[in-house]
Design an enzyme around this catalytic site. Sequence first.
Site, PDB file in Angstrom:
ATOM      1  N   ASP A 265      -4.666  -7.726   4.144  1.00  0.00           N
ATOM      2  CA  ASP A 265      -5.626  -7.482   3.292  1.00  0.00           C
ATOM      3  C   ASP A 265      -6.914  -8.487   3.905  1.00  0.00           C
ATOM      4  O   ASP A 265      -6.795  -9.087   4.769  1.00  0.00           O
ATOM      5  CB  ASP A 265      -5.240  -8.248   2.085  1.00  0.00           C
ATOM      6  CG  ASP A 265      -6.412  -7.968   0.682  1.00  0.00           C
ATOM      7  OD1 ASP A 265      -7.282  -7.202   1.112  1.00  0.00           O
ATOM      8  OD2 ASP A 265      -6.056  -8.351  -0.333  1.00  0.00           O
TER       9      ASP A 265
HETATM   10  C1  BGC Z   1      -8.699  -6.531  -1.721  1.00  0.00           C
HETATM   11  C2  BGC Z   1      -8.158  -5.227  -1.239  1.00  0.00           C
HETATM   12  C3  BGC Z   1      -9.177  -4.240  -0.671  1.00  0.00           C
HETATM   13  C4  BGC Z   1      -9.894  -5.075   0.304  1.00  0.00           C
HETATM   14  C5  BGC Z   1     -11.027  -4.200   0.936  1.00  0.00           C
HETATM   15  C6  BGC Z   1      -9.569  -6.976  -0.720  1.00  0.00           C
HETATM   16  O1  BGC Z   1     -10.388  -8.278  -1.151  1.00  0.00           O
HETATM   17  O2  BGC Z   1      -7.658  -7.574  -2.340  1.00  0.00           O
HETATM   18  O3  BGC Z   1      -7.435  -4.686  -2.354  1.00  0.00           O
HETATM   19  O4  BGC Z   1      -8.624  -2.983  -0.466  1.00  0.00           O
HETATM   20  O5  BGC Z   1     -10.676  -5.922  -0.115  1.00  0.00           O
HETATM   21  O6  BGC Z   1     -11.997  -3.935   0.151  1.00  0.00           O
END
Ligand code: BGC
Length: 748
Positions: A265
């Site tokens: 993530d």
């Molecule tokens: C989120 C993800 C997301 C990623 C990219 C993160 O903060 O938890 O779900 O895909 O950012 O935007």
Amino acid sequence: MNMKRMMLAAGSAILLWSAVSFASPIYLDVNAPLEQRVEDALSRMTRDEKIAIIHAQSKFCSPGVKRLGIPDVWATDGPHGIRPEVMWDEWEQAGWTNDSCVAFPALTCLAATWNPSLSAEYGNAIGEEARFRKKNILLGPGVNIYRTPLNGRNFEYMGEDPYLASRMVVPYIKGVQKNGVATCVKHFALNNHEINRHTTNVIIDDRTLHELYLPAFKAAVQEGGTWTIMAAYNLYKDQHLCHNQYMLNDILKKDWGFDGVVVSDWGGTHNTGEAVRNGLDLEFGSWTDGLSNGASNAYDNYYLANPYKELIDSGEVGTEELNDKARRVLRMIFRTSMGGHSGFGSLCSEEHYDVARRIGDEGIVLLKNNEGVLPVELEFNPRILVVGENAIKMMTVGGGSSSLKVQRELSPLDGIRKAVGSNGEVIYCRGYVGDVTGEYNGVVTGQDLSDSRSEDELIAEAIEEAGKADAVIFVGGLNKSAGQDCEDSDREGLELPYAQNRLIEALSKANKNLVVVNISGNAVAMPWCEKVPAILQGWYLGSEAGNSLADVIFGKVNPSGKLPFTFPVKLTDVAAHSGGKNYLGKKRDNLDIWDAEYSDGIFVGYRHHDTHGVRPLFPFGHGLSYTTFKYGRPSLSSGIMTAEDKIEVKVPVTNTGKRAGAETVQLYISDVKSSLKRPKKELKGFEKIYIQPGETVVATFSIDKSALSFYDPQKKEWVAEPGKFEVLIGSSSADIRSKAQFELIKEM
Ligand code: BGC
């Protein structure tokens, strides 16, 4: 050398030369076996090229291998539409004018359709949009279990039941991936609330982990065949999930045989050694402002960049892990952009809007409908009052990373106006002021929702108009602002914000034909429930919100959605909050770590309400229709089952009303006697059937050993204990219409 040998030597030199210069490398041949392509490409890459492809070079892009003609990898959020392009190294908009998308309903709504074929259509449509935008990876769908109604991200997930989420996630994945775009199923795992999401260490027993929090991910990997998976922010067993030995290496890769890419993530990586050894394959978002840790190029300082090289140089790690990570990334590239998929996808096609509308139509849940207040009849040119901020507020902007820039979005009010046309009069009153901002990462709704009137003034106006109307449609609920249905924050409580309860109470006194439409991805408290004759759960419906709501309100569509999670009466009725429990856990002395013990164990949602006799406001699986269904007696193909057998269950259901409608027949299993405590019943099958008035359709289910098993933490495997089991056939988890029994016997 004689003449013949000279000629032979020259011949083989020419052959060798032509093989080197003309035969195209295997990795470029889309028809060659995948693993041969991967090995061929890998054998041509330098160590630094391998390091390069396992970490980002911008917000959403990681490099390919230019020298070999292997293109960069592009990821995008997900999961409800394709995120607009951001700058290379900043979260602000890139300013494209051709990156608007169709917003599909939120995943809670998809789950509420209980229709796997619609999930396949959702996947295919969003996959086509991603393909058109030349993306390799779609960051979604999310299948974290709905454990608490406070979780700000529940709207991005598929509810409280692992079986339902598993059945719904598989077709979505297949639909996306057939377009040559990888899904990135998230957030693996145990990411069930947002507050302290980087510092929460989940403490959970193995049985609960395997029975509740892993099955949807397992189905995504083994049945859906997802090509990537996103590791979560939080910790488990004191190790961040982006480099968690137990979750990524032992369970995901070894036990489940996952051959795809584990993507971190954004900003979830914290340690090079662990990232190298514990299963992370592709690092994103570590220094997302591009400034910290190296002003010129933060990406070289990523944990899987220069620090990794240093570890290899120092001899602390070899290159075995590097080859494995690079192999996985190459495999994903050869499955996506270099997969030889034909077709370019499509963006904002009318077919996509149609899919979005039909998912909304089937996902909206009719929670309550006394005296047939719904559908609202247009026969007598009614005067209809619409009240509430959510009737006009654009809901596709906000909520965090799932925020979108849509080509169009029809508000509930506009949808109602369009459906009523000249067959009535539609008046609007604001009723309450919630959040008037409308911006996310530079995408602005352009709506001016400011209103300086006081709560009393707004209510007074609405009450006065309600007294003059034939019907009142209140559209409220939550929104995508921080502290509501929004990433990186949780709700403070179960109650509706902005004094909506007061307003609804007042409206219920002013007009007896009141319909409350709750827009949310979470359960809310409804203290006025008894006083309001009709209630719809409206979700976040995306671009076609107004059309879908109007379809159901005016009866063009007969509602058939069923709740994918329980609506509790009060927060303390939720197991994670009962008995004074703090779902956030306890902060460790002098350390920024929150130990969150999932002491509710396997008793989440209806498993808790049913087993412990806690009456819900609306149960899991609940949803009414404008028609009525009569369930016949279930028939079983046998009353005896061995571990190898399957039992077929058939249930005739008759539409006893006047309208065509769809009913989701639910099959729950109850283990009459077991060595470990089990929930009173668990969903193990469902079928959505479409029935004409007067017609009888038979729902058919197949039960095998997996439907009877629990996870035995001692044996570390799923076990079905011989003995009696009950099949419960219901219209919801609480509305069981008929039962049958059979026995699982030991084989001789
Ligand atoms: C989120 C993800 C997301 C990623 C990219 C993160 O903060 O938890 O779900 O895909 O950012 O935007």
